[in-house]
Design an enzyme around this catalytic site. Sequence first.
Site, short mmCIF file in Angstrom:
data_model
loop_
_atom_site.label_atom_id
_atom_site.label_comp_id
_atom_site.label_asym_id
_atom_site.label_seq_id
_atom_site.Cartn_x
_atom_site.Cartn_y
_atom_site.Cartn_z
N GLU A 34 0.85 -1.20 0.00
CA GLU A 34 0.00 0.00 0.00
C GLU A 34 0.88 1.24 0.00
O GLU A 34 1.76 1.39 0.84
CB GLU A 34 -0.92 0.00 1.22
CG GLU A 34 -1.76 1.26 1.40
CD GLU A 34 -2.63 1.61 0.18
OE1 GLU A 34 -3.43 0.77 -0.24
OE2 GLU A 34 -2.48 2.75 -0.35
N THR A 42 -9.48 3.89 -0.62
CA THR A 42 -10.41 5.01 -0.85
C THR A 42 -11.53 4.98 0.18
O THR A 42 -11.89 6.00 0.77
CB THR A 42 -11.00 4.90 -2.27
OG1 THR A 42 -9.92 5.00 -3.21
CG2 THR A 42 -12.01 6.01 -2.55
N CYS A 43 -12.10 3.81 0.40
CA CYS A 43 -13.28 3.69 1.26
C CYS A 43 -13.05 4.28 2.65
O CYS A 43 -13.81 5.14 3.09
CB CYS A 43 -13.65 2.20 1.37
SG CYS A 43 -14.95 1.88 2.55
N GLY A 177 -23.56 14.89 -12.26
CA GLY A 177 -23.81 13.45 -12.09
C GLY A 177 -24.73 13.19 -10.91
O GLY A 177 -24.36 13.43 -9.77
N GLY A 269 -19.00 9.00 -12.11
CA GLY A 269 -18.62 7.59 -12.09
C GLY A 269 -17.15 7.43 -11.76
O GLY A 269 -16.42 8.41 -11.59
N ARG A 270 -16.73 6.19 -11.66
CA ARG A 270 -15.33 5.90 -11.37
C ARG A 270 -14.81 4.90 -12.39
O ARG A 270 -15.59 4.20 -13.05
CB ARG A 270 -15.18 5.36 -9.94
CG ARG A 270 -15.59 6.38 -8.88
CD ARG A 270 -15.43 5.85 -7.46
NE ARG A 270 -14.07 5.53 -7.11
CZ ARG A 270 -13.16 6.42 -6.66
NH1 ARG A 270 -13.49 7.69 -6.53
NH2 ARG A 270 -11.95 6.03 -6.35
N HIS A 442 -42.88 -5.34 16.93
CA HIS A 442 -43.69 -4.12 16.87
C HIS A 442 -43.32 -3.22 18.04
O HIS A 442 -43.17 -3.71 19.16
CB HIS A 442 -45.18 -4.47 16.96
CG HIS A 442 -46.06 -3.24 17.00
ND1 HIS A 442 -46.31 -2.49 15.87
CD2 HIS A 442 -46.68 -2.62 18.03
CE1 HIS A 442 -47.08 -1.46 16.20
NE2 HIS A 442 -47.32 -1.52 17.50
P1 NAI Z 1 -22.52 6.71 -10.46
O1 NAI Z 1 -22.20 5.75 -11.54
O2 NAI Z 1 -23.29 6.27 -9.27
O3 NAI Z 1 -23.32 7.95 -11.07
C1 NAI Z 1 -22.79 8.77 -12.06
C2 NAI Z 1 -23.91 9.58 -12.67
O4 NAI Z 1 -23.33 10.53 -13.56
C3 NAI Z 1 -24.88 8.75 -13.50
O5 NAI Z 1 -26.19 9.10 -13.14
C4 NAI Z 1 -24.55 9.15 -14.93
O6 NAI Z 1 -25.66 9.07 -15.79
C5 NAI Z 1 -24.09 10.58 -14.75
N1 NAI Z 1 -23.22 11.10 -15.79
C6 NAI Z 1 -22.25 10.44 -16.47
N2 NAI Z 1 -21.64 11.29 -17.33
C7 NAI Z 1 -22.22 12.50 -17.18
C8 NAI Z 1 -22.02 13.77 -17.77
N3 NAI Z 1 -21.06 13.97 -18.67
N4 NAI Z 1 -22.80 14.80 -17.38
C9 NAI Z 1 -23.77 14.62 -16.45
N5 NAI Z 1 -24.01 13.43 -15.86
C10 NAI Z 1 -23.23 12.38 -16.21
O7 NAI Z 1 -21.12 7.34 -10.06
P2 NAI Z 1 -20.62 8.12 -8.77
O8 NAI Z 1 -21.76 8.75 -8.05
O9 NAI Z 1 -19.50 8.95 -9.23
O10 NAI Z 1 -20.08 6.94 -7.84
C11 NAI Z 1 -18.99 6.15 -8.30
C12 NAI Z 1 -19.06 4.77 -7.74
O11 NAI Z 1 -18.89 4.78 -6.34
C13 NAI Z 1 -20.37 4.10 -8.02
O12 NAI Z 1 -20.13 2.82 -8.50
C14 NAI Z 1 -21.05 4.05 -6.69
O13 NAI Z 1 -21.87 2.90 -6.56
C15 NAI Z 1 -19.88 4.02 -5.72
N6 NAI Z 1 -20.29 4.64 -4.47
C16 NAI Z 1 -21.08 3.94 -3.63
C17 NAI Z 1 -21.55 4.52 -2.47
C18 NAI Z 1 -22.46 3.73 -1.60
O14 NAI Z 1 -22.54 2.53 -1.76
N7 NAI Z 1 -23.20 4.38 -0.70
C19 NAI Z 1 -21.17 5.87 -2.09
C20 NAI Z 1 -20.38 6.53 -3.07
C21 NAI Z 1 -19.94 5.92 -4.20
#
Ligand code: NAI
Length: 463
Positions: A34, A42-43, A177, A269-270, A442
């Site tokens: 690491e 990251t988490c 996003g 997204g990532r 309940h």
């Molecule tokens: P995401 O994939 O959840 O959402 C990205 C959003 O951006 C989508 O709605 C997409 O349609 C939109 N998008 C893509 N390109 C765009 C553009 N050029 N202009 C405007 N909108 C656009 O990605 P996010 O929120 O960045 O999260 C990344 C990853 O991290 C995901 O896989 C997510 O599941 C994970 N994550 C999970 C969490 C949890 O489980 N609570 C918390 C934070 C992240």
Amino acid sequence: MTQSFDVIVIGAGPGGYVCAIRAAQLGMKVACVEKRATLGGTCLNVGCIPSKALLQSSENFEEASHGFAEHGIVVGGVSLDLARMQARKQEVVGANVKGVEFLFRKNKVTWIKGTGRIVAAGQVDVDGTAYTAKHIVIATGSESMPLPGVTVDEKRIVTSTGALELDAVPAHMVVIGAGVIGLELGSVWRRLGAAVTVIEYLDRIVPTLDAEVATAFQRILAKQGMTFRLGAKVTGAVVAEDGVTLTVEPAKGGAAIEVKADVVLLAIGRRPFTEGLGLEAVGVTLDERRRIKTDAHFATNIPGIYAIGDAIAGPMLAHKAEDEGVALAERLAGQAGHVNYGVIPSVVYTHPEVAAVGRTEEELKAAGIAYAVGKFPFLANGRARAMGSPDGFVKLLADKTTDRLLGAHILGPDAGTLIAELALAMEFGASAEDVARTCHAHPSLNEAVKEAALAVDGRALHI
Ligand code: NAI
């Protein structure tokens, strides 16, 4: 002499560190490489844990500012000490990452500090020192997806990392996003006083959610004060002293407009992070989205090299990576580790929370599977009313013929905790009837789950 291990894991995020611990538990000699100064990836450092700390703090602030009065609690002069809030967040992170260090010591996992590069099967270089291993596990995670024309500086234009570090509440935050990161961190800064505008390319929020849930969720967020511009794309950003000017175009074409922001959060997204790992030189194959290609048992095309977590296909979720880490360690020990990808819960930690497991209604329709729907609103749940959280509902999808649970979707208080019952039920192949006939305490929020299960067969009692 070159140090050698049974397993070298590259990356100490939830996938990597859990894989290392499980492999050590199974008697293997394990090292984890690491480069970050602390373990947890990251988490723990800049993702799930600090964001949940800020979500909790900002929710407390909002409650104290606007929610207590309804309960007959009168507090005057609520004010924000953002520096203290940020310091607390860092304390939470500190305790968690130290916890992983403790677990490594306890399980005799060697932490090799530095940047790992695979030289060949069985050989890892860490900043000039060579190590050998029978098995190499890539668990290097992911990074924020860039957007052409929008250059991240982590001050004015931030990713989730910068959005967790702001030292002042922006007057106007624009989130690009409407995914999980955008809505969670957008919620944090809205609660702390920012006006938040979310710009989303699609005509809906959180594309992975059941559409009915997403629509209701958006309505709640809008009521809380978030502004949505759906079906719009950002094509450029100009940073000046006093803020950022974004160029926003309709997704389907048309005239561009300008939107001004104090801070822009880029959350579209990532993507897998595999840079500098030496994958090309070693010949590890990637797929069309530059994720490491693996077989069902996490093996890459090069014998002895495996990959798990965000670096491979599947949802980018810490718990998915953890389960893969465990399954792989068990396989390497000759056991039969396995991940059930059909039952991976996902949670959005807003208020109310959103949680889901299994398939959405749209997915069932597309697959041509006949299903029955059972729904129950929290408005009809005594506990939710007592809590002052009546928004949302539980929605269950069961096979029309067999009654087997195929999907569960919850928008409501503690949805992230409630979903566990349904994940367990689905893991055991339960029917809606099984859930409906299980005695639920309940007054609890879980009764809404039971009622939704009854509703699958049209016999909910409280609606
Ligand atoms: P995401 O994939 O959840 O959402 C990205 C959003 O951006 C989508 O709605 C997409 O349609 C939109 N998008 C893509 N390109 C765009 C553009 N050029 N202009 C405007 N909108 C656009 O990605 P996010 O929120 O960045 O999260 C990344 C990853 O991290 C995901 O896989 C997510 O599941 C994970 N994550 C999970 C969490 C949890 O489980 N609570 C918390 C934070 C992240």
